[in-house]
Design an enzyme around this catalytic site. Structure first.
Site, PDB file in Angstrom:
ATOM      1  N   LEU A 120       0.780  -1.203   0.000  1.00 37.42           N
ATOM      2  CA  LEU A 120      -0.097  -0.085   0.247  1.00 37.42           C
ATOM      3  C   LEU A 120       0.775   1.304  -0.026  1.00 37.42           C
ATOM      4  O   LEU A 120       1.560   1.422   1.079  1.00 37.42           O
ATOM      5  CB  LEU A 120      -0.784  -0.119   1.383  1.00 37.42           C
ATOM      6  CG  LEU A 120      -1.574   1.497   1.550  1.00 37.42           C
ATOM      7  CD1 LEU A 120      -2.622   1.542   0.181  1.00 37.42           C
ATOM      8  CD2 LEU A 120      -2.495   1.386   2.751  1.00 37.42           C
ATOM      9  N   GLU A 160       9.908   0.318   2.535  1.00 36.67           N
ATOM     10  CA  GLU A 160       8.893   0.187   3.354  1.00 36.67           C
ATOM     11  C   GLU A 160       7.711  -0.735   2.759  1.00 36.67           C
ATOM     12  O   GLU A 160       7.400  -0.720   1.753  1.00 36.67           O
ATOM     13  CB  GLU A 160       8.212   1.546   3.796  1.00 36.67           C
ATOM     14  CG  GLU A 160       6.934   1.436   4.588  1.00 36.67           C
ATOM     15  CD  GLU A 160       6.332   2.734   4.644  1.00 36.67           C
ATOM     16  OE1 GLU A 160       5.196   2.777   4.998  1.00 36.67           O
ATOM     17  OE2 GLU A 160       6.801   3.632   4.230  1.00 36.67           O
ATOM     18  N   ILE A 161       7.313  -1.732   3.262  1.00 31.75           N
ATOM     19  CA  ILE A 161       6.127  -2.481   3.061  1.00 31.75           C
ATOM     20  C   ILE A 161       4.965  -2.614   3.851  1.00 31.75           C
ATOM     21  O   ILE A 161       4.915  -2.932   5.089  1.00 31.75           O
ATOM     22  CB  ILE A 161       6.652  -4.212   3.021  1.00 31.75           C
ATOM     23  CG1 ILE A 161       5.645  -5.025   2.371  1.00 31.75           C
ATOM     24  CG2 ILE A 161       7.261  -4.748   4.306  1.00 31.75           C
ATOM     25  CD1 ILE A 161       6.244  -6.569   1.839  1.00 31.75           C
ATOM     26  N   GLU A 162       3.854  -1.960   3.221  1.00 30.73           N
ATOM     27  CA  GLU A 162       2.845  -1.475   3.995  1.00 30.73           C
ATOM     28  C   GLU A 162       1.455  -2.409   3.890  1.00 30.73           C
ATOM     29  O   GLU A 162       1.265  -2.658   2.416  1.00 30.73           O
ATOM     30  CB  GLU A 162       2.299   0.071   3.772  1.00 30.73           C
ATOM     31  CG  GLU A 162       1.498   0.694   4.724  1.00 30.73           C
ATOM     32  CD  GLU A 162       1.427   2.058   4.414  1.00 30.73           C
ATOM     33  OE1 GLU A 162       0.532   2.729   4.922  1.00 30.73           O
ATOM     34  OE2 GLU A 162       2.452   2.751   3.959  1.00 30.73           O
ATOM     35  N   VAL A 163       0.747  -2.779   4.897  1.00 30.62           N
ATOM     36  CA  VAL A 163      -0.307  -3.583   4.844  1.00 30.62           C
ATOM     37  C   VAL A 163      -0.195  -4.697   3.852  1.00 30.62           C
ATOM     38  O   VAL A 163      -1.059  -4.510   2.628  1.00 30.62           O
ATOM     39  CB  VAL A 163      -1.607  -2.587   4.544  1.00 30.62           C
ATOM     40  CG1 VAL A 163      -2.961  -3.135   5.125  1.00 30.62           C
ATOM     41  CG2 VAL A 163      -1.406  -1.303   5.438  1.00 30.62           C
TER      42      VAL A 163
END
Length: 268
Positions: A120, A160-163
């Site tokens: 995300l 960054e690895i989001e949701v």
């Protein structure tokens, strides 16, 4: 501020990959940065203006600090390079970039450590259906893996690895050299990332699933605001009633000098 802790380098973070979970915060003020320093936080994401504050490194000497902004606030690849050099001159350790792979490569070619973004991505949420989890199907999970490979090829050192589902994030983290920063993507990555405003309870907007509130600063701010209003009201009442100023708040003139002054006034 004296400290025995050493600020990590990019090489240090790479060496720590897969060995322990690091902690990361998004902080917005010098006070939050100093609190993160004193609490032992490892990494912070910060607005560019904070790293440019001459007091920042006094407040946060050992925080691995990553300034970042939405790519449309900065511009082209060349604009990013100039911006990144300015950040490093001010004391940044890396920069965040959610712009194109070409822009990331442009910075990496100048030996600028860059953290990208997968899953995300708020600035690109329209392409993935808004603010919701990404990678819940095999095909969309493979798209995240491909994005990670593109970041590797561009020369990024982290992402960054989001949701993203925890299984997907863990599998990807094990298969990449990138230092993976988990925001709502579980413990299979290299660092856990939260916003200070969520931890402190100052966020009164949407609370993401991955957020955790540790304090209720909003209630304390409201209490202080009520105290502020009450103090101002008491001041108004004191002035109107003649209670303020008291004798201790004013300066008196020597009687002889006062008499001399008054006579001069009369002559004038």
């Amino acid at each position: 501020m004296s400290t025995s802790r050493k600020r990590p380098t990019v090489a240090d973070l790479r060496e720590m990959k897969g060995k322990r979970q690091l902690t990361m915060l998004r902080v917005m003020t010098l006070e939050e940065a100093e609190a993160a320093e004193r609490a032992g936080i490892d990494i912070v994401s910060i607005p560019p203006e904070l790293i440019l504050n001459p007091q920042y490194r006094d407040a946060a000497p050992t925080l691995f600090s990553m300034p970042g902004d939405n790519f449309f606030e900065i511009g082209t690849g060349d604009d990013f390079v100039r911006w990144a050099f300015r950040m490093f001159k001010a004391g940044a350790d890396c920069v965040y970039c959610s712009a194109s792979y070409a822009t990331i490569k442009r910075m990496a070619d100048e030996a600028i450590p860059v953290v990208g973004h997968v899953g995300l991505i708020p600035s690109r949420k329209t392409w993935t259906g808004g603010f919701k989890a990404v990678g819940k199907t095999a095909d969309s999970a493979m798209e995240i893996m491909e994005a990670v490979k593109q970041l590797e090829a561009a020369g990024a050192f982290g992402a960054e690895i989001e949701v993203v589902p925890v299984e997907v994030a863990e599998a990807i983290s094990k298969r990449t050299s990138l230092f993976m920063l988990s925001m709502g993507a579980g413990t299979g990555c290299d660092a856990q990332y939260l916003f200070a405003e969520d931890i402190l309870g100052t966020n009164r907007g949407h609370m993401p699933r991955h957020s955790k509130v540790y304090r209720n600063f909003a209630a304390e701010y409201e209490r202080l605001q009520q105290e502020r209003v009450a103090a101002f009201q008491e001041y108004v009442a004191d002035v109107e009633s003649g209670v303020y100023p008291e004798e201790k708040h004013i300066v008196r003139m020597d009687p002889a000098e006062l008499d001399k002054f008054m006579k001069q006034l009369d002559v004038a």
